[in-house]
Write an enzyme that holds these catalytic residues in place. Structure first.
Site, PDB file in Angstrom:
ATOM      1  CB  VAL A  13      44.808  43.753  22.665  1.00 50.66           C
ATOM      2  CG1 VAL A  13      45.400  42.721  21.722  1.00 50.66           C
ATOM      3  CG2 VAL A  13      44.176  43.065  23.864  1.00 50.66           C
ATOM      4  CG  PHE A 159      46.480  33.340  25.435  1.00 47.54           C
ATOM      5  CD1 PHE A 159      45.271  32.811  25.854  1.00 47.54           C
ATOM      6  CD2 PHE A 159      46.988  32.929  24.213  1.00 47.54           C
ATOM      7  CE1 PHE A 159      44.586  31.881  25.082  1.00 47.54           C
ATOM      8  CE2 PHE A 159      46.317  31.996  23.427  1.00 47.54           C
ATOM      9  CZ  PHE A 159      45.113  31.472  23.859  1.00 47.54           C
ATOM     10  CE  LYS A 215      41.085  35.667  25.320  1.00 53.25           C
ATOM     11  NZ  LYS A 215      42.071  36.666  25.495  1.00 53.25           N
ATOM     12  CG  LEU A 262      45.946  27.298  42.832  1.00 51.61           C
ATOM     13  CD1 LEU A 262      46.732  26.088  43.343  1.00 51.61           C
ATOM     14  CD2 LEU A 262      44.445  27.002  42.886  1.00 51.61           C
ATOM     15  CB  ALA A 264      42.298  32.777  48.503  1.00 52.71           C
ATOM     16  N   GLY A 265      41.309  35.548  47.221  1.00 55.34           N
ATOM     17  CA  GLY A 265      41.155  36.990  47.388  1.00 55.34           C
ATOM     18  C   GLY A 265      39.720  37.416  47.186  1.00 55.34           C
ATOM     19  CB  CYS A 272      39.805  39.181  29.956  1.00 54.02           C
ATOM     20  SG  CYS A 272      40.629  40.184  28.738  1.00 54.02           S
ATOM     21  CE  LYS A 275      35.610  41.252  26.803  1.00 60.86           C
ATOM     22  NZ  LYS A 275      35.743  40.535  25.568  1.00 60.86           N
ATOM     23  CE  LYS A 332      46.646  42.391  35.569  1.00 60.09           C
ATOM     24  NZ  LYS A 332      47.139  41.311  34.764  1.00 60.09           N
TER      25      LYS A 332
HETATM   26  C1  UDX Z   1      43.544  37.644  31.798  1.00 59.56           C
HETATM   27  C2  UDX Z   1      44.340  36.437  31.282  1.00 59.56           C
HETATM   28  O1  UDX Z   1      45.341  36.079  32.235  1.00 59.56           O
HETATM   29  C3  UDX Z   1      44.971  36.745  29.940  1.00 59.56           C
HETATM   30  O2  UDX Z   1      45.601  35.582  29.431  1.00 59.56           O
HETATM   31  C4  UDX Z   1      43.853  37.193  28.983  1.00 59.56           C
HETATM   32  O3  UDX Z   1      44.404  37.539  27.734  1.00 59.56           O
HETATM   33  C5  UDX Z   1      43.100  38.380  29.562  1.00 59.56           C
HETATM   34  O4  UDX Z   1      42.579  38.036  30.843  1.00 59.56           O
HETATM   35  P1  UDX Z   1      44.127  39.953  32.992  1.00 59.56           P
HETATM   36  O5  UDX Z   1      42.665  40.296  32.889  1.00 59.56           O
HETATM   37  O6  UDX Z   1      45.122  40.986  32.659  1.00 59.56           O
HETATM   38  O7  UDX Z   1      44.474  38.692  32.063  1.00 59.56           O
HETATM   39  O8  UDX Z   1      44.374  39.520  34.497  1.00 59.56           O
HETATM   40  P2  UDX Z   1      44.922  38.265  35.288  1.00 59.56           P
HETATM   41  O9  UDX Z   1      46.286  38.552  35.767  1.00 59.56           O
HETATM   42  O10 UDX Z   1      44.706  37.011  34.565  1.00 59.56           O
HETATM   43  O11 UDX Z   1      43.923  38.303  36.539  1.00 59.56           O
HETATM   44  C6  UDX Z   1      42.502  38.256  36.350  1.00 59.56           C
HETATM   45  C7  UDX Z   1      41.789  38.451  37.656  1.00 59.56           C
HETATM   46  O12 UDX Z   1      41.937  37.316  38.487  1.00 59.56           O
HETATM   47  C8  UDX Z   1      42.280  39.644  38.474  1.00 59.56           C
HETATM   48  O13 UDX Z   1      41.183  40.298  39.054  1.00 59.56           O
HETATM   49  C9  UDX Z   1      43.143  39.010  39.557  1.00 59.56           C
HETATM   50  O14 UDX Z   1      43.202  39.780  40.723  1.00 59.56           O
HETATM   51  C10 UDX Z   1      42.416  37.695  39.761  1.00 59.56           C
HETATM   52  N1  UDX Z   1      43.301  36.624  40.268  1.00 59.56           N
HETATM   53  C11 UDX Z   1      44.280  36.104  39.479  1.00 59.56           C
HETATM   54  C12 UDX Z   1      43.113  36.145  41.558  1.00 59.56           C
HETATM   55  O15 UDX Z   1      42.223  36.599  42.293  1.00 59.56           O
HETATM   56  N2  UDX Z   1      43.918  35.131  41.992  1.00 59.56           N
HETATM   57  C13 UDX Z   1      44.908  34.589  41.238  1.00 59.56           C
HETATM   58  O16 UDX Z   1      45.597  33.682  41.710  1.00 59.56           O
HETATM   59  C14 UDX Z   1      45.100  35.103  39.927  1.00 59.56           C
END
Ligand code: UDX
Length: 454
Positions: A13, A159, A215, A262, A264-265, A272, A275, A332
Site C-alpha cells: 500500500v 481499496f 473498509k 461473480l 466462480a473459482g 486482505c 484477514k 490472483k
Molecule cells: C482486495 C479488494 O478488492 C481491495 O479493495 C482491498 O483494498 C484489498 O483486498 P486484492 O486482495 O488485491 O484486493 O484482490 P481482489 O482482486 O479483490 O481479489 C481477492 C480474491 O478474490 C482473490 O483471491 C481472487 O482470486 C478472488 N476473486 C475475486 C474470485 O475468486 N472471484 C471474483 O470474481 C473476484
C-alpha cells in the site's frame, strides 16, 4: 495547503502511494524500518511486483520528489502530514494485531514532541472500528504531549487491489475520510483535491469509526459475493447442463447485482479478504453478535478446495501415485503475492494423497518456494510443468495460460486431462481430452472423458 507528505510502511500500500504522491508535485518522504528494503528502494528496485511501479519509482527518485529514510525524526521535521500504511496482520484467533500501528504512532508521537508545528496524521492501515478514537488518539496524545487542534487525525481506508494499486490510487471509485475534527477532514480533502484536480472522485466525509467499518464491510461484502457464486457453482456441478459462468453472466446483468466479483473459482485469498473476514467475525463476536452469514462464506471458501480435489478424482480416478501440474500459484493473476493463495491451499491438500506435484507461475515461484520448499517441483516453462503429468490444474487465471491448447496437453502430458478451477477455458476447445471445470454440470466430465477413450 500541505505539500510535503510522509508515508510510513513501504509495502503493497505505502510504496505505490508514496510514488503516486511524489508524481503529483508533492514532496514525499517514505519511511520503513526494514533497512534492506530502504536500500533496495533507493536503488530504484521495488521489493514487490506491481504494474508500473518500478518505472514510477525510478522517475520520482530521479526527480528527487521522493526520498526514503528509516528515521521518524527526519520525516516529521521535513513534512506536514503523514500516511500510516503499516501492516495489520491477524492474531491466531483472527483478531487484528495492532503492534505495527502502535509502534508507528509511538515513534511519530515522540518525534512530534521535538517540533513545533501542526501535523496531520492519516491512518490507512486497516483497523477495527473504534481504534482511531480509542487507541491511536490516546497513544498519539500521550507520546507527543499534544491536544487535538495541535495535530489532526483521520482514518482514510484504501481499496487498492494488488497488481492494480497504482491504477486504483489514480482512479478510485470514492474517497472515504473519517476525520476526528473538521480541520483534519478539510486538510485531507485538500490533499486529494490537489492530487486529483478536476477529476476528484465522490468524497464521503464521516467520523473515523464509520470509515473503519466501511473498509471491513466493503471487503466482507465482496468476499460474500464470491462465496455466493461459488455456492451456486457447487449446485451447478450437480445439475446436468448447468454452467455457473452463464448463470453469473445472467444475474450480473441486473444492475442491482453487477457482474464483478461473480467469478466462480477456488475461492478468495490474498492478504486482505481472509484477514478482514476473520477480523469482522471476531469483533462482531466480541460485541455479542455471531454472524452465521460470515461463518458460512468462510466455510464455502474451504469447501471449494475439497470440491476441486473431488473433480480431480473424477477426472483421473485415484490420485495416489499421479503426477499433477499446477498452473498458477499467486493468489490472483498479475501479482507475485502468494499470501493465503488458494492454489497453495489446494497443493497442500493434494500432497496428502502422495502425488508428485509440478508447479509453474509467471511471477510467484520464488515466494511460493518459501512456503512449499522441496515438496513440489518448480518449473520455468509451462511445457516443463506439463511434461509427464497425468493431470493439469489451472489454479490462477494468468492471461498467458489462456493460450493453452489441447494439442499441447496431448504432446507433453502422460495422459492429457485438464481441470479448470478458474473458468478460463471454453470446454468446447478441449473436446478430445478429459476436461472438467468448477461449476460445470456433470454432463461435461462424463461425455468428454468417454470421448477421449474413443
Ligand atoms: C482486495 C479488494 O478488492 C481491495 O479493495 C482491498 O483494498 C484489498 O483486498 P486484492 O486482495 O488485491 O484486493 O484482490 P481482489 O482482486 O479483490 O481479489 C481477492 C480474491 O478474490 C482473490 O483471491 C481472487 O482470486 C478472488 N476473486 C475475486 C474470485 O475468486 N472471484 C471474483 O470474481 C473476484
Amino acid at each position: 495547503m500541505i505539500n510535503r507528505i510522509g508515508v510510513v510502511g513501504l509495502g503493497y500500500v505505502g510504496l505505490p502511494l508514496a510514488c503516486a504522491f511524489a508524481s503529483k508535485s508533492f514532496k514525499v518522504i517514505g519511511l520503513d524500518t526494514d533497512l534492506e528494503k530502504i536500500e533496495l528502494i533507493k536503488r530504484g528496485e521495488t521489493p514487490i511486483y506491481e504494474e508500473g511501479l518500478q518505472e514510477l519509482l525510478r522517475k520520482v527518485l530521479e526527480e528527487k520528489s521522493l526520498k526514503v529514510t528509516s528515521s521518524y525524526r527526519e520525516m516529521v521535521e521535513e513534512t506536514e502530514a503523514c500516511f500510516i500504511c503499516v501492516g495489520t496482520p491477524s492474531n491466531p484467533d483472527g483478531s487484528v494485531d495492532l503492534r505495527y500501528v502502535r509502534e508507528a504512532i509511538e515513534m511519530l508521537g515522540e518525534s512530534l514532541r521535538r517540533v513545533d508545528k501542526y501535523f496531520l496524521l492519516v491512518v490507512r492501515s486497516t483497523i477495527p472500528p473504534g481504534t482511531t478514537l480509542n487507541v491511536i488518539k490516546r497513544i498519539l496524545e500521550e507520546k507527543s504531549g499534544r491536544r487535538l487542534g495541535e495535530y489532526g487525525l483521520c482514518f482514510n481506508p484504501e481499496f487498492l487491489r494488488e497488481g492494480r494499486a497504482l491504477y486504483d490510487i489514480f482512479n478510485p471509485d470514492r474517497v472515504i475520510i473519517g476525520a476526528i475534527d473538521e480541520e483534519s477532514g478539510k486538510l485531507l480533502l485538500d490533499i486529494y483535491k490537489k492530487f486529483h484536480g478536476e477529476s476528484i472522485p465522490p468524497v464521503l466525509m464521516t467520523n473515523p469509526t464509520n470509515a473503519e467499518l466501511i473498509k471491513y464491510a466493503n471487503n466482507v461484502f465482496l468476499a460474500t459475493k464470491v462465496s455466493f457464486i461459488n455456492m451456486v457453482s457447487q449446485l451447478c456441478q450437480r445439475i446436468p447442463n448447468a454452467d455457473v459462468k452463464v448463470v453469473a453472466e445472467g444475474i450480473g446483468m441486473d444492475k442491482r447485482i453487477g457482474r464483478e466479483f461473480l467469478n466462480a473459482g477456488l475461492g478468495w485469498g490474498g492478504s486482505c479478504f481472509p484477514k478482514d473476514v476473520k477480523a469482522f467475525l471476531r469483533f462482531g463476536e466480541e460485541l455479542g453478535l455471531r454472524s452465521k452469514l460470515v461463518e458460512s462464506i468462510i466455510e464455502i471458501n474451504e469447501t471449494q478446495i475439497e470440491n476441486a480435489v473431488k473433480l480431480a478424482e473424477e477426472l483421473v480416478g485415484r490420485l495416489e501415485g499421479r503426477t499433477i501440474s499446477i498452473l498458477g500459484l499467486a493468489f490472483k493473476p498479475n501479482t507475485d503475492d502468494v499470501r493465503e493463495s488458494r492454489a497453495i491451499r489446494l497443493i497442500e491438500e493434494l500432497l496428502k494423497y502422495d502425488v508428485e506435484i509440478k508447479v509453474h507461475d509467471p511471477k510467484a515461484l520464488e515466494k511460493a518456494k518459501k512456503i512449499l520448499g522441496d515438496r513440489v517441483i518448480y518449473c520455468k516453462t509451462i511445457e516443463e510443468c506439463l511434461t509427464g503429468s497425468d493431470l493439469c490444474i489451472l489454479a490462477t487465471e494468468w492471461a498467458e495460460y489462456k493460450e493453452l491448447k489441447q494439442e499441447m496437453l496431448k504432446k507433453y502430458m502422460r495422459s492429457p486431462a485438464l481441470l479448470d478451477c478458474r473458468r478460463l477455458y471454453d470446454p468446447g476447445e478441449f473436446k478430445q481430452i478429459k476436461f472438467a471445470a468448477i461449476g460445470l454440470g456433470p454432463r461435461y466430465v462424463k461425455s468428454l472423458s468417454s470421448n477421449s477413450e474413443e
